[in-house]
Design a protein around this motif. Structure first.
Motif: not given
Lengths: 368, 263
Positions: A228-238, A255-260
């Protein structure tokens, strides 16, 4: 806070409500209803459900990287197994001198290998808090290093998937070796108790079941908060347009390393809850096939919904329990067939059925 | 917000355009499998200038943009943003955050995000991971989104997924994404492809109004459109500059005529 996280998440609200109800009902039905009564839930079933819940958490972790970030990880079983091994090491140290050889300082398999002292990497695992940190830290650090190397070199798509398979396969081979000091082929087993409570006791098993349920709820809410955060929107954009995301100024690798890494940590927690409930952890958990199965649960449940992952993990594993009981040889064929059918007819998985139905109805209204 | 402003302030300090030019490309060379896409290209863009770049297919226009934005690294040559920022040492996001925005030839928006979210994602500010986790739209940012949506005429599509927009609307959205990025230099690749005449006129108006405060580089095939906005035109051919000057000068240049009309 909770309400804002779950706003617009109907599927999540339903799933979490059902889960919460189950977490309350099952212990009551086990403890208060006498055995023999049809409503009684036997303890083995409680533990079985607890196992499914750890799979559900693992599926949530995979959905976060695959569904939202678009990275098809075929190696999440490795993070799950590492978390499991960390927990297993704690449980091994709890055995103390109650092992077959009665050695108070060394686990049985080390005595068997004629080892004289505890290897350095076993230090600290007699303390619960230390083991719990390792449950999160070890998968996290591995995911961070792997992700940092892979994503910085811009390895994507099928190449990355193959690398994750190689990662888990390499660990499988390494853990098979006796010299590694993790029990080799047999892995870690014969656990006695956790935090002083016997693993055979009904109370402990129920507590582990509830802990697994709480972990699923917490993991779900954490992932939903991230999405739901902006981070999530960036992730979907990626996921949708990686290079475009770079050109608007996001460091995609970070972003990828963080989420992974977050996802790997969740998988590690799932593994740690899994081991005391099944009573064993061995290198088989690193098998590449395991990691592929997780992806199939998520695909069947429905990608990029989170609750679909929970649904898929539980349903597929329940079917597995049923069918391996009825016809053990047929299970892999059934799983394959299920995967093919879902991919062909339900591209959004089971969670997508509702959406498809809704879309059809609204399109009918438009044409009418 | 304050962090974002701070980060921006630093990059603004670094961009030094005291010698009038904002972009220096010098002796650039790029070859792909032996094909020279860019051949000793030198080009200077002044601060506040609106420059149009034309040239036949394969002249190296898009490759040039790829070099400026960090997507392609040249075999040799130099690319500077202002006096002090060496573009060849930077990654795509670093270049974007330093103040170079790009609109692609094929409109690329984030299809599963809403129109407003597309602008939110593109907006200038702190773009680090941890910051994004907690980021909330401030009043100023919300105002910028609303204002930009008015400018690009997509206000009523606020909540619509960008993937559901028409081709022309996607073009506008991408221009909007460029605007909220507030770059010092805008690279605009074929902005009017797929637009109606009316939309073209609005685009021309917008681009002209942006120049002055920002520098704008437009790559376009549509000669009529170029004529309507350009004060200075550069013609690229086979990876290097063939001619440069006003539209009239360029169109009467015998070498340009030869390239465009054939021998």
């Amino acid at each position: 806070m909770l309400l804002t996280i779950l706003r617009n998440d109907r599927g999540g609200q339903i799933m979490l409500s059902v889960l919460l109800a189950t977490l309350i009902a099952v212990p009551l039905l086990n403890l208060l209803v006498p055995a023999g009564n049809p409503l009684h839930v036997p303890t083995y079933l409680v533990t079985l459900m607890g196992k499914y819940l750890t799979y559900a958490l693992l599926a949530i972790a995979v959905d976060l990287v695959w569904g939202y970030l678009g990275i098809l990880s075929l190696g999440h079983g490795a993070f799950f197994a590492l978390g499991g091994y960390a927990m297993g090491m704690y449980l091994m140290r709890q055995i103390g001198d109650r092992g077959v050889y009665g050695n108070p300082d060394l686990p049985d398999f080390m005595v068997f290998l004629n080892w004289k002292e505890l290897p350095w990497f076993w230090y600290g695992f007699d303390m619960f808090w230390f083991a719990m940190i390792m449950v999160i830290l070890v998968p996290g650090v591995l995911a961070f290093l792997f992700g940092w190397l892979a994503f910085r070199s811009r390895v994507t798509g099928v190449y990355l998937s193959i690398m994750t398979q190689a990662l888990t396969y390499a660990l499988l081979l390494a853990f098979f070796r006796n010299e590694m000091g993790f029990g080799g082929n047999n892995g870690l087993t014969d656990f006695k108790d956790i935090l002083g409570f016997s693993l055979q006791a009904d109370g402990t098993r129920i507590a582990l079941f509830i802990a697994s349920g709480i972990a699923v709820i917490a993991g779900y809410l954490l992932c939903r908060y991230i999405i739901n955060s902006k981070l999530g929107r960036v992730v979907v954009a990626i996921r949708d347009a990686e290079s475009r995301t770079r050109f608007v100024g996001y460091k995609v690798e970070n972003y990828k390393v963080w989420v992974f890494t977050v996802s790997a940590m969740l998988a590690g927690i799932a593994g740690a809850l899994y081991v005391p409930q099944v009573g064993i952890i061995n290198p088989g958990e690193f098998s590449p096939l395991n990691s592929i199965e997780i992806v199939i649960w998520v695909a069947i449940g429905g990608r990029a919904t989170l609750y679909g992952a929970v649904l898929g993990a539980i349903l597929v594993n329940y079917s597995k329990t049923v069918f391996t009981g009825l016809m053990p040889e047929s299970w892999l064929f059934m799983l394959g067939a299920l995967f093919v059918l879902v991919t062909l007819y339900l591209p959004q998985g089971l969670a997508g059925i509702v959406n498809q139905f809704k879309a059809r109805r609204s399109s009918k209204q438009v044409t009418a | 917000m304050s962090d974002g402003e701070g980060a921006r302030f630093i990059t603004e300090q670094k961009l030094d355009t005291s010698h009038k030019a904002i972009l220096y490309l010098e002796d650039l060379n790029v070859s792909f499998d032996g094909f020279k896409a860019i051949n000793n290209l030198s080009l200077y863009i002044d601060k506040g200038e609106l420059r149009c770049i034309i040239g036949p297919n394969g002249a190296g226009k898009t490759t040039m943009m790829d070099i400026i934005t960090g997507k392609t690294k040249p075999d040799s040559g130099q690319a500077w943003f202002g006096q002090t920022i060496d573009l060849l040492k930077m990654t795509e996001p670093e270049i974007a955050n330093a103040g170079i925005g790009r609109k692609f030839q094929k409109p690329t928006v984030f299809e599963s995000h809403t129109v407003a979210e597309n602008l939110e994602l593109a907006m200038h500010g702190n773009k680090s991971v941890w910051y994004s986790l907690k980021a909330k739209l401030t009043g100023t940012q919300q105002f910028l989104i609303d204002d930009t949506l008015r400018t690009i005429g997509l206000t009523e599509h606020y909540y619509r997924p960008a993937g559901a927009l028409s081709h022309g609307q996607k073009q506008w959205l991408e221009i909007g994404m460029l605007l909220v990025q507030e770059p010092h230099l805008m690279l605009v690749d074929e902005p009017v492809a797929g637009m109606t005449h009316q939309e073209m006129d609005r685009t021309a108006e917008l681009l002209v109004s942006l120049a002055g405060e920002r520098s704008v580089v437009v790559v376009e095939h549509d000669m009529e459109f170029v004529r309507s906005i350009a004060d200075k035109v550069t013609v690229l051919h086979q990876g290097s500059v063939l001619a440069e000057g006003s539209m009239d000068e360029v169109q009467n240049d015998p070498r340009v005529i030869e390239v465009y009309l054939g021998e």
